[in-house]
Design a protein around this motif. Structure first.
Motif, PDB file in Angstrom:
ATOM      1  N   PRO A 183       0.822  -1.214   0.000  1.00 18.45           N
ATOM      2  CA  PRO A 183       0.000   0.000   0.000  1.00 18.45           C
ATOM      3  C   PRO A 183       0.855   1.264   0.000  1.00 18.45           C
ATOM      4  O   PRO A 183       1.766   1.402   0.802  1.00 18.45           O
ATOM      5  N   ASP A 184       0.589   2.159  -0.946  1.00 17.83           N
ATOM      6  CA  ASP A 184       1.377   3.370  -1.088  1.00 17.83           C
ATOM      7  C   ASP A 184       0.478   4.487  -1.596  1.00 17.83           C
ATOM      8  O   ASP A 184       0.003   4.421  -2.729  1.00 17.83           O
ATOM      9  N   THR A 185       0.256   5.499  -0.788  1.00 19.97           N
ATOM     10  CA  THR A 185      -0.620   6.600  -1.199  1.00 19.97           C
ATOM     11  C   THR A 185      -0.033   7.386  -2.371  1.00 19.97           C
ATOM     12  O   THR A 185      -0.774   8.015  -3.112  1.00 19.97           O
ATOM     13  N   GLN A 186       1.282   7.333  -2.564  1.00 19.45           N
ATOM     14  CA  GLN A 186       1.902   8.019  -3.701  1.00 19.45           C
ATOM     15  C   GLN A 186       1.588   7.320  -5.019  1.00 19.45           C
ATOM     16  O   GLN A 186       1.858   7.863  -6.088  1.00 19.45           O
ATOM     17  N   SER A 187       0.998   6.133  -4.951  1.00 16.97           N
ATOM     18  CA  SER A 187       0.628   5.384  -6.154  1.00 16.97           C
ATOM     19  C   SER A 187      -0.832   5.587  -6.539  1.00 16.97           C
ATOM     20  O   SER A 187      -1.344   4.897  -7.406  1.00 16.97           O
ATOM     21  N   ILE A 188      -1.490   6.535  -5.893  1.00 15.01           N
ATOM     22  CA  ILE A 188      -2.880   6.857  -6.245  1.00 15.01           C
ATOM     23  C   ILE A 188      -2.852   7.988  -7.262  1.00 15.01           C
ATOM     24  O   ILE A 188      -2.307   9.060  -6.997  1.00 15.01           O
ATOM     25  N   ALA A 189      -3.432   7.735  -8.433  1.00 17.82           N
ATOM     26  CA  ALA A 189      -3.501   8.761  -9.469  1.00 17.82           C
ATOM     27  C   ALA A 189      -4.530   9.823  -9.079  1.00 17.82           C
ATOM     28  O   ALA A 189      -5.426   9.571  -8.270  1.00 17.82           O
ATOM     29  N   ALA A 190      -4.430  10.976  -9.681  1.00 18.95           N
ATOM     30  CA  ALA A 190      -5.354  12.080  -9.398  1.00 18.95           C
ATOM     31  C   ALA A 190      -6.808  11.672  -9.592  1.00 18.95           C
ATOM     32  O   ALA A 190      -7.686  12.082  -8.838  1.00 18.95           O
ATOM     33  N   CYS A 191      -7.069  10.813 -10.580  1.00 19.90           N
ATOM     34  CA  CYS A 191      -8.442  10.404 -10.908  1.00 19.90           C
ATOM     35  C   CYS A 191      -8.952   9.268 -10.037  1.00 19.90           C
ATOM     36  O   CYS A 191     -10.104   8.870 -10.158  1.00 19.90           O
ATOM     37  N   TRP A 247      -0.609  15.304 -20.659  1.00 22.91           N
ATOM     38  CA  TRP A 247      -1.841  15.318 -21.457  1.00 22.91           C
ATOM     39  C   TRP A 247      -3.080  15.114 -20.593  1.00 22.91           C
ATOM     40  O   TRP A 247      -4.180  15.453 -20.993  1.00 22.91           O
ATOM     41  N   CYS A 248      -2.918  14.561 -19.391  1.00 21.11           N
ATOM     42  CA  CYS A 248      -4.063  14.244 -18.533  1.00 21.11           C
ATOM     43  C   CYS A 248      -4.590  15.514 -17.866  1.00 21.11           C
ATOM     44  O   CYS A 248      -3.934  16.103 -17.003  1.00 21.11           O
ATOM     45  N   LYS A 249      -5.779  15.921 -18.256  1.00 23.55           N
ATOM     46  CA  LYS A 249      -6.379  17.143 -17.730  1.00 23.55           C
ATOM     47  C   LYS A 249      -6.741  17.016 -16.246  1.00 23.55           C
ATOM     48  O   LYS A 249      -6.695  17.991 -15.506  1.00 23.55           O
ATOM     49  N   ILE A 250      -7.082  15.801 -15.808  1.00 25.05           N
ATOM     50  CA  ILE A 250      -7.400  15.587 -14.387  1.00 25.05           C
ATOM     51  C   ILE A 250      -6.151  15.794 -13.549  1.00 25.05           C
ATOM     52  O   ILE A 250      -6.182  16.495 -12.531  1.00 25.05           O
ATOM     53  N   ARG A 251      -5.053  15.204 -13.980  1.00 23.07           N
ATOM     54  CA  ARG A 251      -3.775  15.350 -13.281  1.00 23.07           C
ATOM     55  C   ARG A 251      -3.381  16.823 -13.230  1.00 23.07           C
ATOM     56  O   ARG A 251      -2.989  17.339 -12.176  1.00 23.07           O
ATOM     57  N   SER A 252      -3.497  17.523 -14.368  1.00 27.79           N
ATOM     58  CA  SER A 252      -3.146  18.947 -14.440  1.00 27.79           C
ATOM     59  C   SER A 252      -4.011  19.785 -13.499  1.00 27.79           C
ATOM     60  O   SER A 252      -3.508  20.671 -12.805  1.00 27.79           O
ATOM     61  N   CYS A 253      -5.310  19.499 -13.475  1.00 29.09           N
ATOM     62  CA  CYS A 253      -6.227  20.228 -12.595  1.00 29.09           C
ATOM     63  C   CYS A 253      -5.837  20.034 -11.129  1.00 29.09           C
ATOM     64  O   CYS A 253      -5.780  20.992 -10.353  1.00 29.09           O
ATOM     65  N   CYS A 254      -5.561  18.801 -10.754  1.00 31.96           N
ATOM     66  CA  CYS A 254      -5.166  18.533  -9.362  1.00 31.96           C
ATOM     67  C   CYS A 254      -3.850  19.224  -9.019  1.00 31.96           C
ATOM     68  O   CYS A 254      -3.711  19.793  -7.933  1.00 31.96           O
ATOM     69  N   GLN A 255      -2.898  19.212  -9.946  1.00 36.30           N
ATOM     70  CA  GLN A 255      -1.625  19.892  -9.693  1.00 36.30           C
ATOM     71  C   GLN A 255      -1.830  21.397  -9.535  1.00 36.30           C
ATOM     72  O   GLN A 255      -1.266  21.998  -8.620  1.00 36.30           O
ATOM     73  N   GLU A 256      -2.650  21.989 -10.412  1.00 36.51           N
ATOM     74  CA  GLU A 256      -2.908  23.428 -10.344  1.00 36.51           C
ATOM     75  C   GLU A 256      -3.577  23.822  -9.024  1.00 36.51           C
ATOM     76  O   GLU A 256      -3.311  24.891  -8.477  1.00 36.51           O
TER      77      GLU A 256
END
Length: 114
Positions: A6-14, A40-49
């Motif tokens: 189990p690793d929380t860093q392995s959870i993707a933004a989506c 290219w992943c808009k979900i990842r970008s949104c979470c980062q922003e």
């Protein structure tokens, strides 16, 4: 192949759990969070922003979010029988650590659609 831990860093933004992905486990992919090529992943970008780890930290409902609920996500959900919204709900209700543990026990990347 490295063991699933189990690793929380392995959870993707989506809400996908990269920690149970075959490519991630054999070292062929760094995971969505660490993959700079995933720009290219808009979900990842949104979470980062917005400085969110995942969409679970967003005050908006993912089912009403145009970034999360786009046609690519719907095709992905259909092809892989994935319910990413259920993953986000699980994280909101139980936390990232519990989600990582649950997905590790299930040995899967996502909660399956019913």
């Amino acid at each position: 192949m490295k063991p699933i831990v189990p690793d929380t860093q392995s959870i993707a933004a989506c809400g996908l759990y990269c920690g149970a992905c075959r490519k991630f486990l054999i070292g062929k992919c760094p995971g969505c969070k660490r993959n700079e090529k995933a720009a290219w992943c808009k979900i990842r970008s949104c979470c980062q922003e917005n400085k969110f780890n995942t969409c679970a930290e967003c005050p908006h409902d993912v089912k009403e979010c145009k970034v999360f609920s786009n046609w690519i996500g719907k095709v992905f959900a259909f092809l892989f029988n994935s319910d990413r919204a259920a993953c986000i709900r699980y994280i909101k209700e139980h936390g990232e650590q519990a989600f990582a543990k649950e997905m590790t026990q299930r040995k899967c990347q996502t909660i399956k659609r019913k």
